[in-house]
Design a protein around this motif. Structure first.
Motif, short mmCIF file in Angstrom:
data_model
loop_
_atom_site.label_atom_id
_atom_site.label_comp_id
_atom_site.label_asym_id
_atom_site.label_seq_id
_atom_site.Cartn_x
_atom_site.Cartn_y
_atom_site.Cartn_z
N LEU A 32 -0.17 -1.44 11.40
CA LEU A 32 -0.77 -2.77 11.48
C LEU A 32 -1.68 -3.04 10.29
CD1 LEU A 32 -1.53 -2.84 15.30
CD2 LEU A 32 0.50 -3.69 14.09
N HIS A 33 -2.42 -2.05 9.86
CA HIS A 33 -3.30 -2.17 8.70
C HIS A 33 -2.48 -2.53 7.45
CE1 HIS A 33 -6.69 -1.35 6.05
NE2 HIS A 33 -5.90 -0.53 5.35
N VAL A 34 -1.39 -1.82 7.24
CA VAL A 34 -0.53 -2.06 6.07
C VAL A 34 0.07 -3.47 6.15
CG1 VAL A 34 1.68 -1.39 4.99
CG2 VAL A 34 -0.03 0.35 5.57
N MET A 48 0.85 -1.17 0.00
CA MET A 48 0.00 0.00 0.00
C MET A 48 0.90 1.23 0.00
SD MET A 48 -3.02 0.91 2.75
CE MET A 48 -4.36 0.13 1.89
N THR A 49 0.67 2.12 -0.93
CA THR A 49 1.48 3.33 -1.02
C THR A 49 1.00 4.36 0.00
OG1 THR A 49 0.04 4.44 -2.60
CG2 THR A 49 1.75 2.95 -3.51
N PRO A 50 1.83 5.34 0.31
CA PRO A 50 1.39 6.40 1.22
C PRO A 50 0.11 7.10 0.74
CG PRO A 50 3.76 6.46 1.03
CD PRO A 50 3.26 5.46 0.01
N SER A 51 0.00 7.37 -0.56
CA SER A 51 -1.20 8.05 -1.05
C SER A 51 -2.44 7.16 -0.94
CB SER A 51 -1.01 8.55 -2.48
OG SER A 51 -0.73 7.48 -3.35
N GLU A 52 -2.28 5.85 -1.16
CA GLU A 52 -3.41 4.93 -1.00
C GLU A 52 -3.85 4.86 0.47
OE1 GLU A 52 -2.52 1.71 -4.58
OE2 GLU A 52 -1.56 1.44 -2.62
N LEU A 112 -1.14 -6.13 7.74
CA LEU A 112 -2.19 -7.12 7.52
C LEU A 112 -2.54 -7.20 6.04
CD1 LEU A 112 -4.36 -6.41 10.66
CD2 LEU A 112 -3.31 -8.62 10.09
N ARG A 113 -2.71 -6.05 5.40
CA ARG A 113 -3.04 -6.04 3.97
C ARG A 113 -1.92 -6.67 3.14
NH1 ARG A 113 -7.64 -2.54 2.61
NH2 ARG A 113 -7.01 -2.92 0.48
N SER A 114 -0.67 -6.35 3.47
CA SER A 114 0.47 -6.93 2.75
C SER A 114 0.56 -8.44 2.94
CB SER A 114 1.79 -6.28 3.22
OG SER A 114 1.81 -4.93 2.88
N SER A 115 0.06 -8.92 4.07
CA SER A 115 0.06 -10.36 4.35
C SER A 115 -1.17 -11.05 3.77
CB SER A 115 0.10 -10.58 5.87
OG SER A 115 1.28 -10.05 6.42
N GLY A 116 -2.05 -10.28 3.11
CA GLY A 116 -3.24 -10.85 2.50
C GLY A 116 -4.33 -11.22 3.49
N ILE A 117 -4.33 -10.57 4.64
CA ILE A 117 -5.29 -10.90 5.68
C ILE A 117 -6.27 -9.76 5.87
CG2 ILE A 117 -5.57 -11.43 8.13
CD1 ILE A 117 -2.70 -12.61 7.97
N ALA A 118 -7.55 -10.08 5.69
CA ALA A 118 -8.60 -9.10 5.95
C ALA A 118 -9.01 -9.23 7.41
CB ALA A 118 -9.80 -9.35 5.05
N SER A 119 -9.14 -8.12 8.07
CA SER A 119 -9.54 -8.16 9.48
C SER A 119 -10.14 -6.82 9.87
CB SER A 119 -8.33 -8.46 10.36
OG SER A 119 -7.42 -7.39 10.34
N ARG A 120 -10.80 -6.85 10.96
CA ARG A 120 -11.26 -5.62 11.60
C ARG A 120 -10.24 -5.32 12.68
NH1 ARG A 120 -17.22 -5.05 12.53
NH2 ARG A 120 -16.97 -3.94 10.58
N MET A 169 -8.15 16.60 10.69
CA MET A 169 -6.83 16.92 11.26
C MET A 169 -5.80 17.26 10.17
SD MET A 169 -6.43 14.02 14.23
CE MET A 169 -4.71 14.46 14.51
N GLN A 170 -6.17 17.06 8.92
CA GLN A 170 -5.28 17.24 7.77
C GLN A 170 -4.03 16.36 7.87
OE1 GLN A 170 -4.62 21.45 7.10
NE2 GLN A 170 -6.82 21.87 7.12
N VAL A 171 -4.27 15.10 8.23
CA VAL A 171 -3.18 14.12 8.35
C VAL A 171 -2.64 13.79 6.97
CG1 VAL A 171 -2.64 11.73 8.99
CG2 VAL A 171 -4.08 13.15 10.49
N GLU A 172 -1.32 13.76 6.86
CA GLU A 172 -0.64 13.36 5.65
C GLU A 172 0.20 12.12 5.95
OE1 GLU A 172 1.70 16.61 4.24
OE2 GLU A 172 0.01 18.00 4.26
N VAL A 173 0.11 11.13 5.07
CA VAL A 173 0.91 9.93 5.22
C VAL A 173 2.22 10.15 4.48
CG1 VAL A 173 1.08 7.45 4.77
CG2 VAL A 173 -1.13 8.46 5.42
N GLU A 174 3.30 10.18 5.22
CA GLU A 174 4.62 10.37 4.61
C GLU A 174 5.28 9.05 4.27
OE1 GLU A 174 7.22 13.17 6.36
OE2 GLU A 174 5.75 14.76 6.23
N SER A 175 4.99 8.01 5.05
CA SER A 175 5.62 6.72 4.82
C SER A 175 4.70 5.61 5.32
CB SER A 175 6.96 6.66 5.56
OG SER A 175 7.57 5.41 5.39
N ALA A 176 4.60 4.55 4.54
CA ALA A 176 3.80 3.37 4.91
C ALA A 176 4.64 2.14 4.61
CB ALA A 176 2.48 3.34 4.15
N GLU A 177 5.60 1.85 5.48
CA GLU A 177 6.56 0.77 5.28
C GLU A 177 6.20 -0.42 6.15
OE1 GLU A 177 8.90 1.10 2.98
OE2 GLU A 177 8.31 3.17 2.59
#
Length: 156
Positions: A65-67, A1-5, A69-77, A20-28
């Motif tokens: 944690l969201h990134v 998942m990219t920072p913009s996604e 889980l998604r990278s691991s192919g696991i859908a969760s709440r 809050m005008q949150v900006e994602v700078e990095s999603a590693e």
């Protein structure tokens, strides 16, 4: 998942991030870095409102944690169960939260438990950074409730 996604996901599914005008700078894999400016998060003392500092820290940890889980192919709440926020100094400008796992080696066990029981918890941390210095420390316990693979994801 990219920072913009991730940023688009947060703004759609967690509207507070837009306010809050949150900006994602990095999603590693090993960290997340979110940033916000003072103006939409200001308090009566012309510093960052404590709730905004806490919210940015929670969002950064949740996003990590969201990134993963998604990278691991696991859908969760994914929800926060408990947290602690220590404020070390006032913040008079823009600020960031850099998240990581409390213990990097806890991830495989977390995934096994989630797969086996459909529920698992782990701790993520974040450093609140302002003007190049640590201004706060966050620790939160998150719970993932699994329901299949990422192609059937019903949200976050």
């Amino acid at each position: 998942m990219t920072p913009s996604e991730l940023q688009a996901y947060l703004r759609t599914h967690i509207p507070l991030s837009a306010a809050m005008q949150v900006e994602v700078e990095s999603a590693e894999w090993d960290h997340g870095l979110l940033r916000a400016s003072l103006a939409p998060n200001i308090n009566h003392r012309d510093t960052v409102f404590g709730g905004s500092a806490s919210a940015l820290s929670i969002l950064a940890a949740w996003s990590l944690l969201h990134v993963r889980l998604r990278s691991s192919g696991i859908a969760s709440r994914l929800v926060i169960q408990s947290n602690r926020m220590d404020y070390l100094r006032p913040i008079g400008g823009s600020f960031s939260a850099r998240s990581s796992l409390e213990e990097a080696d806890q991830w495989p066990g977390f995934l096994r438990l989630l797969e086996r029981r459909g529920r698992a918890r782990l701790t993520a941390t974040a450093e609140l950074i302002a003007e190049g210095e640590v201004a706060g420390l966050f620790s939160g316990e998150f719970v993932a409730l699994g329901y299949g693979n990422a192609s059937t994801d019903r949200g976050g």
